[in-house]
Structures are given as C-alpha cells and as structure tokens.
Design a protein around this motif. Structure first.
Motif, PDB file in Angstrom:
ATOM      1  N   GLY A 269      34.535 -25.527  42.277  1.00 25.07           N
ATOM      2  CA  GLY A 269      33.163 -25.078  42.441  1.00 25.07           C
ATOM      3  C   GLY A 269      32.936 -24.540  43.835  1.00 25.07           C
ATOM      4  O   GLY A 269      33.874 -24.315  44.608  1.00 25.07           O
ATOM      5  N   THR A 270      31.679 -24.330  44.183  1.00 26.89           N
ATOM      6  CA  THR A 270      31.297 -23.841  45.501  1.00 26.89           C
ATOM      7  C   THR A 270      30.440 -24.908  46.182  1.00 26.89           C
ATOM      8  O   THR A 270      29.972 -25.857  45.545  1.00 26.89           O
ATOM      9  CB  THR A 270      30.496 -22.530  45.409  1.00 26.89           C
ATOM     10  N   HIS A 271      30.207 -24.724  47.463  1.00 26.65           N
ATOM     11  CA  HIS A 271      29.369 -25.666  48.198  1.00 26.65           C
ATOM     12  C   HIS A 271      27.888 -25.513  47.858  1.00 26.65           C
ATOM     13  O   HIS A 271      27.053 -26.277  48.364  1.00 26.65           O
ATOM     14  CB  HIS A 271      29.561 -25.497  49.706  1.00 26.65           C
ATOM     15  N   TYR A 272      27.554 -24.564  47.008  1.00 23.74           N
ATOM     16  CA  TYR A 272      26.160 -24.380  46.598  1.00 23.74           C
ATOM     17  C   TYR A 272      25.599 -25.651  45.968  1.00 23.74           C
ATOM     18  O   TYR A 272      24.430 -25.976  46.134  1.00 23.74           O
ATOM     19  CB  TYR A 272      26.075 -23.201  45.629  1.00 23.74           C
ATOM     20  N   SER A 273      26.449 -26.385  45.221  1.00 20.42           N
ATOM     21  CA  SER A 273      26.001 -27.616  44.576  1.00 20.42           C
ATOM     22  C   SER A 273      27.187 -28.547  44.390  1.00 20.42           C
ATOM     23  O   SER A 273      28.322 -28.200  44.711  1.00 20.42           O
ATOM     24  CB  SER A 273      25.353 -27.309  43.220  1.00 20.42           C
TER      25      SER A 273
ATOM     26  N   TRP B  56      15.963 -26.116  48.901  1.00 26.64           N
ATOM     27  CA  TRP B  56      16.489 -25.711  50.201  1.00 26.64           C
ATOM     28  C   TRP B  56      17.775 -24.911  50.035  1.00 26.64           C
ATOM     29  O   TRP B  56      18.583 -25.196  49.148  1.00 26.64           O
ATOM     30  CB  TRP B  56      16.804 -26.937  51.059  1.00 26.64           C
ATOM     31  N   PHE B  57      17.976 -23.955  50.920  1.00 24.49           N
ATOM     32  CA  PHE B  57      19.188 -23.151  50.946  1.00 24.49           C
ATOM     33  C   PHE B  57      19.628 -23.027  52.411  1.00 24.49           C
ATOM     34  O   PHE B  57      18.849 -22.622  53.276  1.00 24.49           O
ATOM     35  CB  PHE B  57      18.928 -21.756  50.362  1.00 24.49           C
ATOM     36  N   PHE B  58      20.879 -23.391  52.682  1.00 20.18           N
ATOM     37  CA  PHE B  58      21.397 -23.374  54.046  1.00 20.18           C
ATOM     38  C   PHE B  58      22.648 -22.507  54.115  1.00 20.18           C
ATOM     39  O   PHE B  58      23.558 -22.644  53.283  1.00 20.18           O
ATOM     40  CB  PHE B  58      21.757 -24.790  54.509  1.00 20.18           C
ATOM     41  N   ASP B  59      22.706 -21.637  55.125  1.00 25.28           N
ATOM     42  CA  ASP B  59      23.890 -20.810  55.340  1.00 25.28           C
ATOM     43  C   ASP B  59      24.972 -21.650  56.017  1.00 25.28           C
ATOM     44  O   ASP B  59      24.705 -22.359  56.987  1.00 25.28           O
ATOM     45  CB  ASP B  59      23.519 -19.605  56.214  1.00 25.28           C
ATOM     46  N   LEU B  60      26.187 -21.559  55.510  1.00 22.85           N
ATOM     47  CA  LEU B  60      27.293 -22.331  56.068  1.00 22.85           C
ATOM     48  C   LEU B  60      27.886 -21.704  57.326  1.00 22.85           C
ATOM     49  O   LEU B  60      28.656 -22.353  58.040  1.00 22.85           O
ATOM     50  CB  LEU B  60      28.400 -22.492  55.023  1.00 22.85           C
ATOM     51  N   THR B  61      27.554 -20.458  57.600  1.00 22.07           N
ATOM     52  CA  THR B  61      28.183 -19.754  58.714  1.00 22.07           C
ATOM     53  C   THR B  61      27.206 -19.393  59.830  1.00 22.07           C
ATOM     54  O   THR B  61      27.621 -18.887  60.871  1.00 22.07           O
ATOM     55  CB  THR B  61      28.866 -18.468  58.210  1.00 22.07           C
ATOM     56  N   SER B  62      25.913 -19.600  59.620  1.00 20.28           N
ATOM     57  CA  SER B  62      24.919 -19.315  60.661  1.00 20.28           C
ATOM     58  C   SER B  62      23.803 -20.347  60.549  1.00 20.28           C
ATOM     59  O   SER B  62      23.890 -21.290  59.768  1.00 20.28           O
ATOM     60  CB  SER B  62      24.366 -17.892  60.508  1.00 20.28           C
TER      61      SER B  62
ATOM     62  N   HIS C 148      22.861 -25.723  48.589  1.00 18.45           N
ATOM     63  CA  HIS C 148      21.551 -25.786  47.947  1.00 18.45           C
ATOM     64  C   HIS C 148      21.251 -27.217  47.515  1.00 18.45           C
ATOM     65  O   HIS C 148      22.126 -27.906  46.976  1.00 18.45           O
ATOM     66  CB  HIS C 148      21.553 -24.847  46.736  1.00 18.45           C
ATOM     67  N   VAL C 149      20.028 -27.654  47.754  1.00 20.28           N
ATOM     68  CA  VAL C 149      19.608 -28.984  47.315  1.00 20.28           C
ATOM     69  C   VAL C 149      18.117 -28.926  47.005  1.00 20.28           C
ATOM     70  O   VAL C 149      17.373 -28.120  47.580  1.00 20.28           O
ATOM     71  CB  VAL C 149      19.911 -30.052  48.394  1.00 20.28           C
ATOM     72  N   ILE C 150      17.688 -29.782  46.073  1.00 19.91           N
ATOM     73  CA  ILE C 150      16.274 -29.858  45.709  1.00 19.91           C
ATOM     74  C   ILE C 150      15.749 -31.237  46.068  1.00 19.91           C
ATOM     75  O   ILE C 150      16.329 -32.248  45.682  1.00 19.91           O
ATOM     76  CB  ILE C 150      16.063 -29.574  44.209  1.00 19.91           C
ATOM     77  N   ASN C 151      14.653 -31.269  46.831  1.00 20.50           N
ATOM     78  CA  ASN C 151      13.970 -32.518  47.160  1.00 20.50           C
ATOM     79  C   ASN C 151      12.663 -32.593  46.366  1.00 20.50           C
ATOM     80  O   ASN C 151      11.972 -31.581  46.211  1.00 20.50           O
ATOM     81  CB  ASN C 151      13.647 -32.601  48.652  1.00 20.50           C
ATOM     82  N   ARG C 152      12.340 -33.788  45.899  1.00 24.34           N
ATOM     83  CA  ARG C 152      11.082 -34.007  45.183  1.00 24.34           C
ATOM     84  C   ARG C 152      10.337 -35.152  45.871  1.00 24.34           C
ATOM     85  O   ARG C 152      10.464 -36.314  45.474  1.00 24.34           O
ATOM     86  CB  ARG C 152      11.347 -34.327  43.717  1.00 24.34           C
TER      87      ARG C 152
END
Length: 390
Positions: free
Chosen positions: A216-220, A315-321, A302-306
């Motif tokens: 998979g990818t680090h997206y989830s 939330w979406f975070f760039d891994l390189t910046s 990517h992660v979802i907080n409730r």
C-alpha cells in the motif's frame, strides 16, 4: 490423547470445516489445518481485536481457559505483542507490534500462494510461527525459511514449532533482506505491510516464482494483497487480489510524529475554500476509493479525526514538505470547509484524483496491479504497459 488435546483437535477440525465452507481454505490445505492447531502457537495472554471498533480485549489462558481456547479458534486477529515488547500487564498497550492474523486471512493467503510439493518458500514475518508451521507441514520443514525481526518473537515461535514437531529454519533478522543462504525460492510470502518492495526478495526468487505481499501507500493503513510473478530479467509484475491490513515492516511504518510541526496552529495562515465532496466520497477502511487516492496522491498521509458526533476533520500531510490540508465536515451542512497550506495544494490533488477515479468508472483495486524493477515500482490500471510511479 488427553482431554485438552481432544478438545483442541475438535476445535481445529471445526475451524478447518468453517474455513472450507467459506471458501478461504482449499481442500489441499484441509488436513494441514487440522494437524497444526492454531492454539499451539499462541501465548497465554492474547488480545482479541475487533475490526469494526478497533478495540482489543485481553483473554488470559490462566484466568479463563475455556474463553482462551474459544478465542484461539475464532476467526479474529489476536494481538500478541504491544510496543515492541516493552508493554506489561493485561490492558492493551499503545501500538500493536505482533499478532496472529485471522485464520481466514491465513488460509486465503496460502491458497493464493499456490504451492506444490518440492517448492521452497521464504516467509517474511514469523510472528507466532503458525503460518510457518502450516507451510512446513505441507512442504516439509527443510523447504521453509521464516525470518522475524523481533528476537523475542522469533524465540517464542521457534519454541512453538518445536512443540508441534516442526523444524523450519527460523531466522532472527530483517525480513527486508530476505535470507540469501536459503535462496532461490519458488515462493515468498510476506505477513507485514510494505510500502516499497525490497529488491532482495526479487533477487532471491526463481524466474517464474511468486511473491505474495500486502502492499500500500502511506496515504492510509490499507494494504492490498499483490501477487507478483518474477520474470527472467529480475523484475516482477502482477495484480492486486483483495484488500487487507497488516502491521507494517518496521523500517517502512509511518511515524506520525513527523507531522507535529506541520500545523503549529490551526488554521493559521491557511487558504480557506469550500468543497461539495462528502466525507463518504473519501472512502471507508476497505473501500477502493481510499486505496486509489493513495495511488493518485503520492507522498501523502491521510487520517480522519472525529472530535465529536457532528464534526469530522480529514487531514492530509505531505511527506516531502511542510504542506498540509484539512477538510472539515459538519453534520447537516452540504459543503465542507477546506484549509490548505504550503506550496503543495493537497486537497486540490485529492479532488482531482476523485474526478479521475469516477471518470474511469470507479475501478476497484482488482483492476490495478504493480510492477517492480531495479529502478523502482509502478502501478498500473488494466494494462501493465500503462503505469505510473508511486
């Protein structure tokens, strides 16, 4: 045969029967599942994990032997180690770091591995040792090598295998390196999620061999089981089979602490806009939309907080910046409020990926595949020749 052995044999028979009826277990594996009981490989304290709620509940063999045996043969994943072994006590720890997979997942992966007599198999991630034991019973102990990075886990698995009368080579080491002393292998089976396929697995496989790995990818946290066939030139390619979720290879797991400095205060100087995308459009745990987003929005976590029952924040975070984005969804409101910060417009990329996916007819993960070469890995849709780097 003792009373406990008789009960264990009946429970093992019942598990094999139920897996066979469900289609996870194939007839050629039935006798092996009956002969190699899961309970032999479990510690006295386990935590039954509820996939729907994410909760883990402890079950102690000494306190509740009947409940422990029932849990041992239930079709549920069991956490067997927390926090790399630093955890003590019966309450769940912080991060699960070793487990016994659901029996249906174990059976289905062995089915997909498609072994036959005389094959040599490398297993990456020994865990409890049950999977290695099943392979050793089917193929002979001399044809199976299993590598485990945690020394205590490897020792426990080795002891369980000995009690079961099975003797595959059990190695304490980094599974990403494979085990060249036992190569070449006809099959490589990986029981940890990977984000980049280590080239040594290809190097240690025979041409025509198969590598079965959760990828998979680090997206989830999602993984899709990929079945790669190794080519004469040392590359490998194959389709994604189904969605799964495994603990990740330790050197490929995502450290969420790296994003602590991304958002010093919220929303700060972020650009604000709105979007008509619904939270459900982003995909649930095992839905293909979430997997595809990871393919189409590279280097993004990517992660979802409730925080309450009426609000969800994606939330979406760039891994390189230091770029980040957040979409806030409120119950009863048609539009989400979107915040984006940094040079990379992550939410714009997510919306573009969703449009691409819908425009292609919302293809499921089974239409995608992976090709791995010495230069890297590439994902494709329908045709391996039409691929893009991830």
């Amino acid at each position: 045969m003792s009373l406990n052995s008789q009960r264990g044999r009946r429970a093992s028979d019942e598990l094999a029967r139920s897996l066979l009826e469900a289609g996870a277990l194939t007839p050629d594996w039935t006798e092996t599942f009956r002969a190699v009981p899961r309970s032999l490989f479990l510690p006295d304290l386990v935590w039954a994990h509820d996939m729907a709620t994410g909760r883990s509940v402890s079950v102690s063999r000494s306190d509740d032997p009947t409940g422990w045996e029932r849990t041992a043969y239930a079709n549920v994943p069991l956490v067997t180690q927390w926090d790399d072994g630093a955890h003590t006590g019966s309450e769940p720890g912080t991060v699960p770091t070793s487990s016994a997979s659901m029996p249906s997942v174990v059976a289905a992966m062995l089915r997909d591995l498609d072994v036959s007599e005389g094959m040599r198999v490398l297993e990456v991630g020994t865990g409890t040792g049950w999977n290695a034991g099943l392979l050793a019973h089917r193929l002979g102990s001399g044809n199976v090598v299993s590598v485990e990075i945690d020394e205590a886990v490897a020792d426990q698995a080795r002891g369980a295998l000995l009690r079961a009368g099975l003797h595959p080579e059990t190695v304490h080491g980094d599974g990403g390196d494979g085990w060249p002393e036992g190569a070449p292998y006809d099959r490589v089976i990986v029981t940890a999620g990977v984000r980049a396929l280590p080239p040594r697995w290809l190097e240690q496989s025979r041409p025509g061999g198969v590598i079965l790995a959760p990828w998979g990818t680090h997206y989830s946290d999602q993984d899709a089981l990929v079945r790669l066939t190794v080519r004469e030139d040392g590359s490998a390619s194959g389709p994604f089979v189904r969605m799964v979720e495994f603990m990740k290879l330790r050197d490929q797991s995502l450290d969420w602490n790296r994003f602590r400095e991304h958002v010093p205060e919220f929303p700060g100087d972020a650009d604000v806009s709105s979007a008509t995308v619904a939270l459900t459009d982003l995909g649930d745990r095992y839905e293909p939309a979430r997997f595809v987003m990871g393919l189409c929005v590279p280097d993004c976590a990517h992660v979802i907080n409730r925080p309450d029952g009426r609000t969800a924040r994606a939330w979406f975070f760039d891994l390189t910046s230091r770029s980040w984005a957040a979409a806030v969804f409120r119950s009863g409101e048609r539009e989400a409020t979107v915040y984006q910060s940094g040079p990379r417009r992550l939410w714009d990329e997510v919306e573009a990926a969703l449009r691409w996916w819908v425009g292609r007819g919302e293809p499921s993960h089974t239409r995608f595949g992976l090709t791995v070469t010495a230069e890297g890995q590439r994902v494709w849709l329908d045709d391996p020749a039409d691929s893009w780097a991830v």
